[in-house]
Design an enzyme around this catalytic site. Structure first.
Site, PDB file in Angstrom:
ATOM      1  N   LYS A 162       8.318   7.756 -10.068  1.00  0.00           N
ATOM      2  CA  LYS A 162       9.472   8.645 -10.122  1.00  0.00           C
ATOM      3  C   LYS A 162       9.016  10.081  -9.908  1.00  0.00           C
ATOM      4  O   LYS A 162       7.853  10.377 -10.220  1.00  0.00           O
ATOM      5  CB  LYS A 162      10.238   8.485 -11.444  1.00  0.00           C
ATOM      6  CG  LYS A 162       9.432   8.557 -12.728  1.00  0.00           C
ATOM      7  CD  LYS A 162       8.709   9.762 -13.165  1.00  0.00           C
ATOM      8  CE  LYS A 162       9.348  11.097 -13.233  1.00  0.00           C
ATOM      9  NZ  LYS A 162       8.422  12.125 -13.853  1.00  0.00           N
ATOM     10  N   ILE A 202      -1.273   9.896 -13.258  1.00  0.00           N
ATOM     11  CA  ILE A 202      -0.527   8.699 -13.684  1.00  0.00           C
ATOM     12  C   ILE A 202      -1.163   7.419 -13.148  1.00  0.00           C
ATOM     13  O   ILE A 202      -1.125   6.376 -13.811  1.00  0.00           O
ATOM     14  CB  ILE A 202       0.979   8.805 -13.305  1.00  0.00           C
ATOM     15  CG1 ILE A 202       1.795   7.809 -14.122  1.00  0.00           C
ATOM     16  CG2 ILE A 202       1.222   8.606 -11.816  1.00  0.00           C
ATOM     17  CD1 ILE A 202       1.741   8.009 -15.608  1.00  0.00           C
TER      18      ILE A 202
HETATM   19  P1  NAP Z   1      -1.243  14.334  -9.871  1.00  0.00           P
HETATM   20  O1  NAP Z   1      -2.182  14.212 -11.009  1.00  0.00           O
HETATM   21  O2  NAP Z   1      -1.123  15.610  -9.131  1.00  0.00           O
HETATM   22  O3  NAP Z   1      -1.609  13.160  -8.869  1.00  0.00           O
HETATM   23  C1  NAP Z   1      -1.026  12.956  -7.622  1.00  0.00           C
HETATM   24  C2  NAP Z   1      -2.121  12.498  -6.679  1.00  0.00           C
HETATM   25  O4  NAP Z   1      -1.543  12.194  -5.413  1.00  0.00           O
HETATM   26  C3  NAP Z   1      -3.188  13.566  -6.396  1.00  0.00           C
HETATM   27  O5  NAP Z   1      -4.185  13.576  -7.380  1.00  0.00           O
HETATM   28  C4  NAP Z   1      -3.732  13.095  -5.065  1.00  0.00           C
HETATM   29  O6  NAP Z   1      -4.618  12.032  -5.335  1.00  0.00           O
HETATM   30  C5  NAP Z   1      -2.487  12.511  -4.405  1.00  0.00           C
HETATM   31  N1  NAP Z   1      -1.877  13.482  -3.482  1.00  0.00           N
HETATM   32  C6  NAP Z   1      -1.606  14.788  -3.721  1.00  0.00           C
HETATM   33  N2  NAP Z   1      -1.044  15.368  -2.653  1.00  0.00           N
HETATM   34  C7  NAP Z   1      -0.947  14.392  -1.727  1.00  0.00           C
HETATM   35  C8  NAP Z   1      -0.465  14.371  -0.398  1.00  0.00           C
HETATM   36  N3  NAP Z   1       0.029  15.483   0.174  1.00  0.00           N
HETATM   37  N4  NAP Z   1      -0.521  13.215   0.276  1.00  0.00           N
HETATM   38  C9  NAP Z   1      -1.037  12.104  -0.290  1.00  0.00           C
HETATM   39  N5  NAP Z   1      -1.511  12.076  -1.551  1.00  0.00           N
HETATM   40  C10 NAP Z   1      -1.462  13.206  -2.245  1.00  0.00           C
HETATM   41  O7  NAP Z   1       0.231  13.951 -10.320  1.00  0.00           O
HETATM   42  P2  NAP Z   1       0.687  12.850 -11.368  1.00  0.00           P
HETATM   43  O8  NAP Z   1       0.909  13.472 -12.690  1.00  0.00           O
HETATM   44  O9  NAP Z   1      -0.178  11.645 -11.299  1.00  0.00           O
HETATM   45  O10 NAP Z   1       2.134  12.566 -10.782  1.00  0.00           O
HETATM   46  C11 NAP Z   1       2.347  11.772  -9.649  1.00  0.00           C
HETATM   47  C12 NAP Z   1       3.752  11.199  -9.757  1.00  0.00           C
HETATM   48  O11 NAP Z   1       3.809  10.390 -10.932  1.00  0.00           O
HETATM   49  C13 NAP Z   1       4.820  12.289  -9.910  1.00  0.00           C
HETATM   50  O12 NAP Z   1       5.947  11.964  -9.147  1.00  0.00           O
HETATM   51  C14 NAP Z   1       5.135  12.266 -11.389  1.00  0.00           C
HETATM   52  O13 NAP Z   1       6.476  12.615 -11.659  1.00  0.00           O
HETATM   53  C15 NAP Z   1       4.892  10.816 -11.742  1.00  0.00           C
HETATM   54  N6  NAP Z   1       4.556  10.622 -13.155  1.00  0.00           N
HETATM   55  C16 NAP Z   1       3.595  11.380 -13.777  1.00  0.00           C
HETATM   56  C17 NAP Z   1       3.350  11.198 -15.128  1.00  0.00           C
HETATM   57  C18 NAP Z   1       2.282  11.977 -15.860  1.00  0.00           C
HETATM   58  O14 NAP Z   1       2.131  11.805 -17.083  1.00  0.00           O
HETATM   59  N7  NAP Z   1       1.505  12.812 -15.220  1.00  0.00           N
HETATM   60  C19 NAP Z   1       4.069  10.266 -15.870  1.00  0.00           C
HETATM   61  C20 NAP Z   1       4.992   9.475 -15.203  1.00  0.00           C
HETATM   62  C21 NAP Z   1       5.237   9.670 -13.858  1.00  0.00           C
HETATM   63  P3  NAP Z   1      -5.849  11.685  -4.380  1.00  0.00           P
HETATM   64  O15 NAP Z   1      -6.629  12.940  -4.189  1.00  0.00           O
HETATM   65  O16 NAP Z   1      -6.559  10.639  -5.153  1.00  0.00           O
HETATM   66  O17 NAP Z   1      -5.252  11.191  -3.088  1.00  0.00           O
END
Ligand code: NAP
Length: 312
Positions: free
Chosen positions: A92, A14
């Site tokens: 969120k 995101i």
């Molecule tokens: P994601 O692709 O897994 O990204 C989360 C990122 O946070 C990871 O790539 C990592 O990035 C970092 N991270 C992971 N574990 C961590 C930890 N223990 N401590 C600190 N940083 C950590 O997930 P995402 O889809 O972007 O979702 C993240 C949030 O956005 C969620 O709450 C989700 O509900 C919300 N969201 C997602 C979407 C969607 O379409 N995917 C849409 C709206 C909202 P680094 O390696 O770069 O640190």
């Protein structure tokens, strides 16, 4: 115009899809730092750190941070940021538990900083129009259908299957955030069935029976991550007077009695950052916990059903 210097914490899906381009296109913000555990950087952004702690220590010019990590770690990071004197925007769901969010509100108030718990699905004109149309009305039927293919939208994400990762409520809370925004009276969860794959600690599907407490209501929400083919993010409402509203495509398109009332390209994250700039300028916070409480309540009253294991 004041320009707020902002950093992004967590460069996952995101952050890359929305936060980076949207911040860079908004003149109220300057993206000056990112922190990524994997060591990612962003072209044109002066600072890249490997932890949020390093970012808070070594980029003192930051006014604000946007926390785009999984929810399990948000409270600890937000707490440190607020204590370092930064304004905080939360993706969120805003935290891992309701109590954590309440605590963040307290900490933001104590620090005199803005806390913005974002609910991106609320940020659609169709949602504003639905809220206006329902004001003062009694709702007889509500049907929320949030059905998507987890393999398509959450590739490689393991945290969503862990306890505190919310499972299908990760997208489901988007539908609930629209419900809490538009319904003329608060709704609560009466009953729920949560389907857990035998090899996961978070549900893959859920059915909720909702209510305002009025007799005769038919309020239901269905969330399912096993949907293939057409993806469904729809809310149907019928009022006591017989008016029928359909909010389709995640809250982007509204029809009332078959007539299109709003149908615009999504600009949810643009609206999020416009609102954040306004909150920062006014010294206000916005951390509505109503959608999150419904999720917590579903886990409180929900019946657990074990279903076949899920293999990504
Ligand atoms: P994601 O692709 O897994 O990204 C989360 C990122 O946070 C990871 O790539 C990592 O990035 C970092 N991270 C992971 N574990 C961590 C930890 N223990 N401590 C600190 N940083 C950590 O997930 P995402 O889809 O972007 O979702 C993240 C949030 O956005 C969620 O709450 C989700 O509900 C919300 N969201 C997602 C979407 C969607 O379409 N995917 C849409 C709206 C909202 P680094 O390696 O770069 O640190």
């Amino acid at each position: 115009m004041r320009v707020f210097k902002i950093g992004i914490i967590g460069l996952g899906k995101i952050a890359q899809d929305q936060h980076i381009p949207v911040i860079q296109a908004n003149p109220a913000f300057a993206l000056v730092a990112v922190s990524s555990q994997r060591g990612l950087s962003v072209a044109g952004v002066p600072h890249a750190f490997k932890s949020h702690g390093e970012m808070l220590e070594r980029a003192p010019e930051l006014d604000a941070v946007a926390i785009c990590t999984p929810p399990q770690v948000r409270h600890a990071i937000a707490r440190e940021a607020l204590e370092a004197g930064k304004h905080v925007l939360l993706e969120k769901p805003p935290a891992a538990t309701v109590s954590e969010l309440v605590d963040l509100k307290r900490l933001a108030e104590k620090a005199g900083k803005t806390l913005f718990a974002t609910w991106h699905s609320q940020c659609n004109r169709a949602v504003d129009e639905a809220k206006r149309a329902l004001a003062g009305q009694a709702v007889k039927r509500l049907h929320v259908a949030w059905k998507e293919d987890v393999r398509r939208w959450h590739p490689g994400q393991t945290w969503i299957w862990e306890a505190g990762g919310f499972g299908v409520f990760d997208p489901g809370v988007n539908g609930l955030s629209i419900v809490t925004r538009i319904m003329p009276e608060p709704v609560f969860v009466r009953r729920a069935a949560l389907e857990f794959p035998a090899n996961a600690d978070a549900p893959i599907a859920a059915t909720l029976e909702l209510s305002t407490g009025r007799p005769g209501e038919e309020f239901r929400a269905e969330f399912d991550w096993r949907q293939t083919g057409t993806q469904v993010w729809d809310i149907m409402i019928e009022t006591e007077r017989g008016t029928r509203l359909t909010l389709a495509e995640g809250g982007r398109r509204l029809t009332i009695d078959g007539a299109v009332v709003a149908d615009e390209p999504a600009r949810e994250y643009q609206r999020i950052y416009e609102r954040f700039a306004a909150l920062l300028a006014d010294g206000q916070s916005d951390a509505d916990d109503a959608p999150f409480r419904l999720v917590a309540d579903a886990f409180l009253v929900g019946r657990r059903v074990t279903v076949e294991p899920f293999h990504p």
